[in-house]
Design an enzyme around this catalytic site. Structure first.
Site, PDB file in Angstrom:
ATOM      1  N   GLN A 211     -20.337  89.039 -30.169  1.00 38.00           N
ATOM      2  CA  GLN A 211     -19.046  88.504 -29.745  1.00 38.00           C
ATOM      3  C   GLN A 211     -18.984  87.019 -30.100  1.00 38.00           C
ATOM      4  O   GLN A 211     -19.781  86.209 -29.627  1.00 38.00           O
ATOM      5  CB  GLN A 211     -18.815  88.682 -28.247  1.00 38.00           C
ATOM      6  CG  GLN A 211     -17.350  88.379 -27.885  1.00 38.00           C
ATOM      7  CD  GLN A 211     -17.085  88.266 -26.407  1.00 38.00           C
ATOM      8  OE1 GLN A 211     -17.701  87.449 -25.728  1.00 38.00           O
ATOM      9  NE2 GLN A 211     -16.147  89.056 -25.904  1.00 38.00           N
TER      10      GLN A 211
ATOM     11  N   ARG B  40     -10.900  91.049 -28.611  1.00 28.05           N
ATOM     12  CA  ARG B  40     -10.726  91.230 -27.172  1.00 28.05           C
ATOM     13  C   ARG B  40      -9.602  90.334 -26.651  1.00 28.05           C
ATOM     14  O   ARG B  40      -9.576  89.131 -26.932  1.00 28.05           O
ATOM     15  CB  ARG B  40     -12.021  90.892 -26.430  1.00 28.05           C
ATOM     16  CG  ARG B  40     -11.985  91.270 -24.953  1.00 28.05           C
ATOM     17  CD  ARG B  40     -13.222  90.763 -24.223  1.00 28.05           C
ATOM     18  NE  ARG B  40     -13.502  91.568 -23.043  1.00 28.05           N
ATOM     19  CZ  ARG B  40     -14.250  91.179 -22.018  1.00 28.05           C
ATOM     20  NH1 ARG B  40     -14.799  89.973 -22.027  1.00 28.05           N
ATOM     21  NH2 ARG B  40     -14.473  91.970 -20.994  1.00 28.05           N
TER      22      ARG B  40
ATOM     23  N   GLY C 130     -19.257  96.809 -17.578  1.00 24.32           N
ATOM     24  CA  GLY C 130     -19.978  95.558 -17.437  1.00 24.32           C
ATOM     25  C   GLY C 130     -21.060  95.620 -16.385  1.00 24.32           C
ATOM     26  O   GLY C 130     -22.224  95.871 -16.679  1.00 24.32           O
TER      27      GLY C 130
ATOM     28  N   TYR D 197     -10.099  81.292 -23.214  1.00 24.51           N
ATOM     29  CA  TYR D 197     -10.857  80.485 -24.164  1.00 24.51           C
ATOM     30  C   TYR D 197      -9.983  80.120 -25.371  1.00 24.51           C
ATOM     31  O   TYR D 197      -8.762  80.322 -25.350  1.00 24.51           O
ATOM     32  CB  TYR D 197     -12.156  81.193 -24.519  1.00 24.51           C
ATOM     33  CG  TYR D 197     -13.037  81.406 -23.302  1.00 24.51           C
ATOM     34  CD1 TYR D 197     -13.433  80.312 -22.522  1.00 24.51           C
ATOM     35  CD2 TYR D 197     -13.411  82.678 -22.879  1.00 24.51           C
ATOM     36  CE1 TYR D 197     -14.199  80.496 -21.377  1.00 24.51           C
ATOM     37  CE2 TYR D 197     -14.173  82.859 -21.730  1.00 24.51           C
ATOM     38  CZ  TYR D 197     -14.565  81.767 -20.980  1.00 24.51           C
ATOM     39  OH  TYR D 197     -15.315  81.931 -19.844  1.00 24.51           O
TER      40      TYR D 197
END
Length: 364
Positions: free
Chosen positions: A101, A229, A318, A182
């Site tokens: 990622q 994502r 997760g 982000y």
């Protein structure tokens, strides 16, 4: 009859996933403090979970400028690439497949984490109302500076180089982190992007940076070995948009135009409640012709139902993967699950990282 969740999925370009259960990207803050390098501990952790149809690595910063939290691994130095190669070799030896990622945190950083104490960068000079984790503990994020228009090509080049490094480290593909407030998410959202150049204003302009990053990364990996994502309805890291459905429909159209292998959506709040407008996920998913990876609050029953009904092609887990290295087997057998220890999620050593027992160990 075997549930579709446990059957293979062909992502394209020769990449066949043996099941539709994905290990989600999970920040664990265990890279070596000197150089943010992954090492043998990471190799053991990920190899333990290699029965996943696909592992997506923890967020991995594309450059020193992209770092936002202590001891998160990078993929921009030779030592980091060598460390990740140890990890991918262990995963492949255990029969797994793994994507890196690619992560740039943008404004979610602190001057103490950045080269020469520089300010974080962002689409606009708007400070986030949130904290990050530094060597001194939790601290308010630092005020960012806005990237100049002529700097954006440099950041896109950093994504390209990170993809090249991921390829050299032996990853099977990459996921572009465009979620959770982000850098790319900051460009997408009108609450954080107040630019007046070709990267701000209209939704076409606000998705331009994303499109340029995807073009760069798919020059390195075949497009079907690239995912992206998004977290359309999350306000994680003080992110906001006036019309998320329109914004992310446009972002997903960019992903579709790039021919990506999958789109990965956080359905609702990141790590929180599954709240989103009725029918919104289906509308967004309809704009993408590749595989759809669903994430957030899935258990065995919900995952089986989502894949059987065609609502999702892949389900990312997760916390369940943190506590259950053999999660695929446990879900297939409907076996009991280990409980996670949240106190060991971030930082530390092997405790709460590589010491969760498998079924065989529990039943021995």
């Amino acid at each position: 009859m075997t549930s579709k969740l446990f059957t293979p999925l062909d992502l394209g370009d020769g990449l066949v996933l043996p099941n539709r259960i994905v290990m989600a990207p999970l920040t664990r803050n265990r890279a070596k403090p000197e150089g943010d390098v992954p090492y043998e501990l990471h190799a053991k952790y990920y190899a333990q979970r290699a029965s996943a149809g696909l592992i997506v690595s923890e967020g991995t910063q594309i450059s020193p400028e992209g770092k936002g939290y202590i001891q998160t691994p990078g993929i921009h130095s030779p030592a980091q690439v060598a460390g990740w190669k140890t990890v991918t070799e262990a995963v492949h030896k255990a029969g797994g497949r793994m994507f890196a990622q690619l992560w740039h945190v943008g404004r979610i950083s602190h001057v103490s984490l950045l080269p020469d104490g520089q300010a974080p960068v962002a689409p606009s000079a708007i400070t986030a109302n949130t904290k990050t984790f530094t060597a001194s503990g939790f601290a308010d994020v630092s005020p960012p500076r806005a990237l100049e228009t002529n700097e954006i090509a440099r950041v896109v080049a950093d994504y390209r180089k990170a993809a090249e490094n991921a390829r050299d480290a032996g990853f099977d593909g990459v996921e572009v982190h465009s979620a959770n407030g982000y850098l790319i998410d900051q460009f997408l959202r009108d609450g954080t992007n107040k630019r007046t150049d070709s990267y701000g204003g209209s939704v076409e302009n606000r998705t331009r940076f994303l499109a340029e990053v995807l073009a760069a990364v798919t020059d390195v990996f075949p497009s079907k070995r690239v995912g992206v994502r998004f977290s359309p309805f999350s306000n994680f890291s003080d992110i906001a948009d006036s019309n998320p459905l329109a914004t992310f429909a446009a972002a997903i159209a960019r992903a579709n135009d790039a021919g990506l292998g999958y789109v990965h959506l956080v359905e609702g709040q990141t790590g929180g409640v599954r709240e989103f407008p009725e029918g919104a996920i289906a509308k967004l998913r309809a704009g993408f012709s590749g595989a759809y990876m669903a994430n957030n609050g899935y258990d065995r029953e919900r995952a089986i139902d989502a894949v059987e009904s065609g609502e999702a092609d892949l389900i990312a887990f997760g916390k369940l993967f943190i506590a259950n290295p053999d999660l695929v087997k446990r879900l297939e057998m409907n076996a009991p699950l280990n409980e996670w220890d949240q106190s060991t999620f971030y930082g530390g050593d092997e405790h709460g990282y590589t010491d969760y027992p498998t079924l065989e160990e529990v039943w021995a």
